[in-house]
Scaffold this active site. Structure first.
Site, mmCIF file in Angstrom:
data_model
loop_
_atom_site.group_PDB
_atom_site.id
_atom_site.type_symbol
_atom_site.label_atom_id
_atom_site.label_comp_id
_atom_site.label_asym_id
_atom_site.label_seq_id
_atom_site.Cartn_x
_atom_site.Cartn_y
_atom_site.Cartn_z
ATOM 1 N N SER A 1 0.834 -1.198 0.000
ATOM 2 C CA SER A 1 0.000 0.000 0.000
ATOM 3 C C SER A 1 0.866 1.243 0.000
ATOM 4 O O SER A 1 1.971 1.240 0.545
ATOM 5 C CB SER A 1 -0.855 -0.030 1.270
ATOM 6 N N LYS B 1 2.089 -3.740 6.656
ATOM 7 C CA LYS B 1 2.548 -3.715 5.254
ATOM 8 C C LYS B 1 4.057 -3.476 5.199
ATOM 9 O O LYS B 1 4.767 -4.111 4.408
ATOM 10 C CB LYS B 1 1.808 -2.633 4.457
ATOM 11 N N TYR C 1 -2.103 -1.094 10.845
ATOM 12 C CA TYR C 1 -2.322 -1.692 9.518
ATOM 13 C C TYR C 1 -1.142 -1.384 8.597
ATOM 14 O O TYR C 1 -0.569 -2.265 7.956
ATOM 15 C CB TYR C 1 -3.631 -1.154 8.908
HETATM 16 P P1 NAD Z 1 -11.033 -7.045 1.185
HETATM 17 O O1 NAD Z 1 -11.234 -7.034 2.659
HETATM 18 O O2 NAD Z 1 -12.209 -6.819 0.317
HETATM 19 O O3 NAD Z 1 -10.315 -8.410 0.741
HETATM 20 C C1 NAD Z 1 -9.434 -9.120 1.576
HETATM 21 C C2 NAD Z 1 -9.950 -10.541 1.666
HETATM 22 O O4 NAD Z 1 -9.070 -11.308 2.480
HETATM 23 C C3 NAD Z 1 -11.335 -10.638 2.295
HETATM 24 O O5 NAD Z 1 -12.202 -11.336 1.424
HETATM 25 C C4 NAD Z 1 -11.119 -11.411 3.600
HETATM 26 O O6 NAD Z 1 -12.209 -12.244 3.912
HETATM 27 C C5 NAD Z 1 -9.855 -12.168 3.284
HETATM 28 N N1 NAD Z 1 -9.019 -12.543 4.434
HETATM 29 C C6 NAD Z 1 -8.580 -11.759 5.451
HETATM 30 N N2 NAD Z 1 -7.793 -12.466 6.276
HETATM 31 C C7 NAD Z 1 -7.721 -13.726 5.771
HETATM 32 C C8 NAD Z 1 -7.079 -14.915 6.177
HETATM 33 N N3 NAD Z 1 -6.344 -14.960 7.298
HETATM 34 N N4 NAD Z 1 -7.221 -16.033 5.425
HETATM 35 C C9 NAD Z 1 -7.980 -16.010 4.296
HETATM 36 N N5 NAD Z 1 -8.615 -14.920 3.868
HETATM 37 C C10 NAD Z 1 -8.490 -13.792 4.598
HETATM 38 O O7 NAD Z 1 -9.878 -5.962 0.872
HETATM 39 P P2 NAD Z 1 -9.353 -5.423 -0.527
HETATM 40 O O8 NAD Z 1 -9.708 -3.979 -0.600
HETATM 41 O O9 NAD Z 1 -9.739 -6.324 -1.621
HETATM 42 O O10 NAD Z 1 -7.791 -5.486 -0.251
HETATM 43 C C11 NAD Z 1 -6.994 -6.573 -0.705
HETATM 44 C C12 NAD Z 1 -5.562 -6.347 -0.267
HETATM 45 O O11 NAD Z 1 -5.107 -5.102 -0.790
HETATM 46 C C13 NAD Z 1 -5.371 -6.266 1.249
HETATM 47 O O12 NAD Z 1 -4.156 -6.891 1.602
HETATM 48 C C14 NAD Z 1 -5.289 -4.782 1.500
HETATM 49 O O13 NAD Z 1 -4.552 -4.483 2.673
HETATM 50 C C15 NAD Z 1 -4.572 -4.297 0.248
HETATM 51 N N6 NAD Z 1 -4.822 -2.881 -0.043
HETATM 52 C C16 NAD Z 1 -6.102 -2.428 -0.150
HETATM 53 C C17 NAD Z 1 -6.341 -1.074 -0.380
HETATM 54 C C18 NAD Z 1 -7.759 -0.535 -0.467
HETATM 55 O O14 NAD Z 1 -7.938 0.663 -0.289
HETATM 56 N N7 NAD Z 1 -8.766 -1.338 -0.744
HETATM 57 C C19 NAD Z 1 -5.269 -0.177 -0.518
HETATM 58 C C20 NAD Z 1 -3.974 -0.687 -0.416
HETATM 59 C C21 NAD Z 1 -3.761 -2.049 -0.181
HETATM 60 N N1 UFG Z 2 -12.422 11.168 3.626
HETATM 61 C C1 UFG Z 2 -13.429 12.047 3.974
HETATM 62 N N2 UFG Z 2 -14.587 11.527 4.462
HETATM 63 C C2 UFG Z 2 -14.790 10.184 4.627
HETATM 64 C C3 UFG Z 2 -13.743 9.293 4.271
HETATM 65 C C4 UFG Z 2 -12.573 9.831 3.768
HETATM 66 O O1 UFG Z 2 -13.291 13.255 3.843
HETATM 67 O O2 UFG Z 2 -15.878 9.784 5.113
HETATM 68 C C5 UFG Z 2 -11.181 11.715 3.029
HETATM 69 C C6 UFG Z 2 -9.925 11.393 3.806
HETATM 70 O O3 UFG Z 2 -9.694 12.369 4.809
HETATM 71 C C7 UFG Z 2 -8.868 11.379 2.706
HETATM 72 C C8 UFG Z 2 -9.633 10.869 1.475
HETATM 73 O O4 UFG Z 2 -11.002 11.100 1.775
HETATM 74 O O5 UFG Z 2 -8.447 12.696 2.435
HETATM 75 C C9 UFG Z 2 -9.425 9.387 1.202
HETATM 76 O O6 UFG Z 2 -9.704 8.643 2.385
HETATM 77 P P1 UFG Z 2 -9.889 7.062 2.361
HETATM 78 O O7 UFG Z 2 -10.222 6.640 3.753
HETATM 79 O O8 UFG Z 2 -10.828 6.670 1.291
HETATM 80 O O9 UFG Z 2 -8.453 6.530 1.908
HETATM 81 P P2 UFG Z 2 -7.019 6.728 2.593
HETATM 82 O O10 UFG Z 2 -6.189 7.492 1.616
HETATM 83 O O11 UFG Z 2 -7.126 7.253 3.948
HETATM 84 O O12 UFG Z 2 -6.512 5.229 2.736
HETATM 85 C C10 UFG Z 2 -6.597 4.314 1.653
HETATM 86 C C11 UFG Z 2 -6.836 2.904 2.171
HETATM 87 C C12 UFG Z 2 -5.647 2.397 2.913
HETATM 88 C C13 UFG Z 2 -4.423 2.533 2.085
HETATM 89 C C14 UFG Z 2 -4.253 3.929 1.595
HETATM 90 C C15 UFG Z 2 -3.108 3.982 0.623
HETATM 91 O O13 UFG Z 2 -7.942 2.888 3.063
HETATM 92 O O14 UFG Z 2 -5.823 1.021 3.160
HETATM 93 O O15 UFG Z 2 -5.427 4.354 0.910
HETATM 94 O O16 UFG Z 2 -2.846 5.279 0.246
HETATM 95 F F1 UFG Z 2 -3.349 2.187 2.827
#
Ligand code: NAD
Ligand code: UFG
Length: 337
Positions: A125, A154, A150
């Site tokens: 991330s 990572k 979290y």
């Molecule tokens: P998500 O929660 O939709 O998907 C993650 C999946 O992993 C879920 O279906 C959950 O049930 C499963 N899971 C969790 N722990 C597990 C375990 N121990 N064994 C088996 N399954 C397990 O999240 P996502 O948004 O699809 O994110 C996927 C990956 O990308 C994550 O590692 C997350 O940290 C990373 N990531 C997400 C974002 C974002 O904003 N969505 C940003 C950066 C990185």
């Molecule tokens: N925000 C609002 N109102 C809300 C939610 C978010 O104003 O209800 C704003 C936040 O302050 C930020 C922007 O919208 O400025 C984006 O916020 P998000 O929570 O959607 O995303 P973040 O950038 O905080 O974090 C996301 C993922 C993390 C990941 C990160 C990587 O949630 O898992 O991006 O940059 F690590």
């Protein structure tokens, strides 16, 4: 490489990637403990692609159950999405976050070694960059000082994977640092399905748009940005999924350990995203300005030159496309999947 183990394969990004894999001739093998997703996702992937992916309900922290998957399947490569990802929750439940995210990864590494699997793509991330000293962020910029447990998981996992690859140079590992994934599958069948009050901006906007929540709370309008609200790099989940297919192809060159930012290279403020949503869907999104959310940075967006050059990949969709797709998914699934 053909048979790709996809941990977290029924989640938001995993399910979209499973579709991209099927559409590119791979055979995804999904593993998920369903802690944050539903088995129904497997049916929907079949509806969209015409192929039902193999699915194992298993916890990657349960070594015996996870080994069973490796025993039953031939695995050429792994995409490791499984993990807990809610930033706020990680502050109140650090032990659960460290244990789930680290143990699942360590088990995966043990099993890859036991079964001779050499190729791994890891979901990292942009949060690993902490508070950026400059934007756009480049892969060589310093990593560390995440603002929450979290993010620390990572950083730690990136370190573990670097050490594992140094010890066994035959491993090929890609650390993919995602920026902010948004959007949904254009069919409206798959998308982001958070439990309870959404933490992230796009799902919150969608719930306001369908009347599930009264108004958006914009966290701070006093940042040193063009309109005072936070700037992020929002990437359509479809583009992100294709980035994984491109990365698997890159691993075939046996590059050792590689790191890529997956973003669009373009920053969008909170209010710009709200206005893009309104324009895309012809609907008003009421909002109020609240204080800043602790741990948020003013601005972060990716330098994507390295990913474009080495993966021959770039994002194709803009935030207006993503807003249309996310809203379609929300309307079709008002109570989630
Ligand atoms: P998500 O929660 O939709 O998907 C993650 C999946 O992993 C879920 O279906 C959950 O049930 C499963 N899971 C969790 N722990 C597990 C375990 N121990 N064994 C088996 N399954 C397990 O999240 P996502 O948004 O699809 O994110 C996927 C990956 O990308 C994550 O590692 C997350 O940290 C990373 N990531 C997400 C974002 C974002 O904003 N969505 C940003 C950066 C990185
Ligand atoms: N925000 C609002 N109102 C809300 C939610 C978010 O104003 O209800 C704003 C936040 O302050 C930020 C922007 O919208 O400025 C984006 O916020 P998000 O929570 O959607 O995303 P973040 O950038 O905080 O974090 C996301 C993922 C993390 C990941 C990160 C990587 O949630 O898992 O991006 O940059 F690590």
């Amino acid at each position: 490489m053909k048979n790709i183990l996809v941990t977290g394969g029924t989640g938001f990004i995993g399910s979209e990637t499973a579709i991209a894999l099927l559409e590119n001739g791979y055979r995804p093998i999904l593993v998920d403990n369903l802690s944050n997703s539903k088995e129904e996702v497997v049916d929907r992937i079949e509806t969209i692609t015409g192929t039902r992916p193999v699915f194992y309900k298993a916890d990657c922290c349960d070594l015996a159950a996870f080994r069973d998957v490796f025993e039953k399947e031939t695995i050429d490569g792994v995409i490791h999405f499984a993990g807990l990802k809610a930033v706020g929750e990680s502050v109140s439940k650090p032990i659960e976050y460290y244990s789930n995210n680290l143990e699942s990864t360590l088990n995966l590494l043990l099993l890859m070694r036991e079964f001779g699997v050499k190729n791994l793509v890891f979901s990292s991330s942009a949060t690993v960059y902490g508070v950026p000293k400059r934007v756009p962020l480049k892969e060589e910029d310093p990593v560390g000082n995440a603002t929450n447990p979290y993010g620390e998981t990572k950083i730690m996992i990136e370190r573990i994977l670097e050490d594992a690859q140094k010890a066994d140079p035959s491993l090929n590992i890609a650390l993919l640092r995602y920026f902010n994934p948004i959007g949904a599958h254009p069919s409206g069948l798959l998308g982001e399905d958070p439990n309870g009050i959404p933490n992230n901006l796009m799902p919150y906007i969608c719930q306001v748009a369908v009347g599930k929540r009264k108004e958006l709370h914009v966290f701070g309008d006093d940042y040193p940005t063009r309109d005072g609200t936070g700037i992020r790099d929002y990437i359509h989940v479809f583009d992100l999924a294709e980035g994984h297919v491109a990365t698997l192809k890159r691993l075939e060159d046996k590059p050792g350990l590689v790191v890529y930012n997956l973003g669009t290279g373009k920053g969008t403020s909170v209010l710009e995203l709200v206005h893009a949503f309104e324009e895309a869907n012809g609907i008003k999104v009421p909002y109020v300005i609240d204080p800043r959310r602790s741990g948020d940075v003013a601005e972060n967006f990716a330098d994507v030159a390295k990913a474009e050059k080495e993966l021959h990949w770039r994002s194709r969709f803009n935030v207006v496309d993503a807003c249309k797709d996310a809203y379609r998914f929300q309307k079709k699934n008002p109570n989630g999947i």
